[in-house]
Design an enzyme around this catalytic site. Sequence first.
Site, PDB file in Angstrom:
ATOM      1  N   HIS A 158      49.076  49.148  36.389  1.00 59.46           N
ATOM      2  CA  HIS A 158      47.661  49.244  36.567  1.00 59.46           C
ATOM      3  C   HIS A 158      46.988  50.574  36.585  1.00 59.46           C
ATOM      4  O   HIS A 158      46.772  51.299  37.367  1.00 59.46           O
ATOM      5  CB  HIS A 158      47.282  48.663  37.941  1.00 59.46           C
ATOM      6  CG  HIS A 158      47.640  47.046  38.235  1.00 59.46           C
ATOM      7  ND1 HIS A 158      48.489  46.568  38.768  1.00 59.46           N
ATOM      8  CD2 HIS A 158      46.801  45.965  37.970  1.00 59.46           C
ATOM      9  CE1 HIS A 158      48.493  45.203  38.811  1.00 59.46           C
ATOM     10  NE2 HIS A 158      47.445  45.049  38.391  1.00 59.46           N
ATOM     11  N   ASP A 316      41.930  39.789  31.633  1.00 62.61           N
ATOM     12  CA  ASP A 316      42.899  40.386  32.836  1.00 62.61           C
ATOM     13  C   ASP A 316      44.284  39.527  32.784  1.00 62.61           C
ATOM     14  O   ASP A 316      45.297  40.228  33.104  1.00 62.61           O
ATOM     15  CB  ASP A 316      42.330  40.364  33.949  1.00 62.61           C
ATOM     16  CG  ASP A 316      42.906  41.337  35.231  1.00 62.61           C
ATOM     17  OD1 ASP A 316      43.614  42.371  34.549  1.00 62.61           O
ATOM     18  OD2 ASP A 316      42.710  41.054  36.347  1.00 62.61           O
TER      19      ASP A 316
END
Length: 495
Positions: A158, A316
């Site tokens: 991330h 995502d």
Amino acid sequence: FKRMLNRELTHLSEMSRSGNQVSEYISSTFLDKQNEVEIPPPTQKERDKKKKQPMCQISGVKKLTHSSSLNLSNSSIPRFGVKTHQEEALTKELDDLNIWGLNIFRVSEFSNNRPLSCIMYAIFQERDLMKTFRIPVDTFLTYIMTLEDHYHADVAYHNSLHAADVTQSTHVLLSTPALDAVFTDLETLAALFAAAIHDVDHPGVSNQFLINTNSELALMYNDESVLENHHLAVGFKLLQEENCDIFQNLPKRQRQSLRKMVIDMVLATDMSKHMSLLADLKTMVETKKVTSSGVLLLDNYTDRIQVMRNMVHCADLSNPTKPLELYRQWTDRILEEFFRQGDKERERGMEISPMCDKHTASVEKTQVGFIDYIVHPLWETWGDLVHPDAQDILDTLEDNRYWYQSMIPQSPSPPLDDPSQGEEVCIDKFQFELTLEEEDESDRSDKERNSTGEEETSCHSSEETMSCIAKAQEDSSTKEGQLGTTAEDTSSVES
């Protein structure tokens, strides 16, 4: 919808130790389930750290000096907004800016480790958004570099590389023919901004870890979408830094509208909301309206934001739909992040989260389960919405799924409840789909079976359960036959 998936996961968990692990990971991550865990009391060091910062302050926001270091006139701004000695190589990579599967790893390498700044600048130039919304170029670059610096380079997955990938994927999805001219420039701006900020200041641990450790963020956001709320707060707070307000020339109503849309989209990236998003998208597919030219007709805010939420959510969850060489790199990165969290949990004496134990994680089976239960149902539904625009993406997803299936070790661990069985059931093909009408039918069928006392002996087309598949595969010859199934046969199977 959740009941059906829970049944499938229950069957999966009963098959083997690794199946149980995959089932726990999917349940805890995507079904909004919070397992009760014994939370150790905070250490003295943690107590002292919490005393230093007032609750009203947004953590993670750092003072940086990009505005003073830029001081660029339009003539001196690098072609892609970032200084690099490899502009020619970067130019070649960015030829794929509008193509699904751009190699963001090489973009990062050639952009001096500024993938998010580079991608955002290239996309905004491509779409002429800086001119449309009168965004000063130096302000844009100051903000986007400041944003990128608030992604943690030491977080394996991330980080700004992931943010750049999601932003470029959103850019491509916005251009799909079925959505041609559907969204306004403001909605396009909001979607790209949401993608860019959606994981900023991510600490490399999950929401549940933050909740279980009584973190300040969990306290601030009352355990609800903790990280997603934090990403939004940081992303918007950075607009207040010196020469960072890229929306300074938007009228007040446009600015308010953009903020509302961005909040909606980023909160939708909380994976525990996945099933609700998917159910809503399926409903939209079943009732979708199109123009005579085949373009989606979205004539109210609810429908438009629903598609945008799912678009960013798809971006995502797009790693398994990318070329295999890219997908495998993403898999390595997310597992590294998971294992680091597992190590932290082990050090604290906490129960280790599903898929976070580096000693027991089953990588290949997890990816197959992840695709079967989460990624494929989502992308198949998106594919139905924009049919036939996503067919190549679905084909790549299928290919990647078969590759990970083929890499599953041939001598898996025995089932939890029956060690006498020789080998673990291995699913060659599983897809999952549910329509609202079919759910009603299945509920009626359940009631009929309960009233008559009859046992269920067959799998319904919309309710192919893992137990039925397992039953069908107990016979090794059946399994071999399934392994030899042609592409034409598998494509006809309804998920």
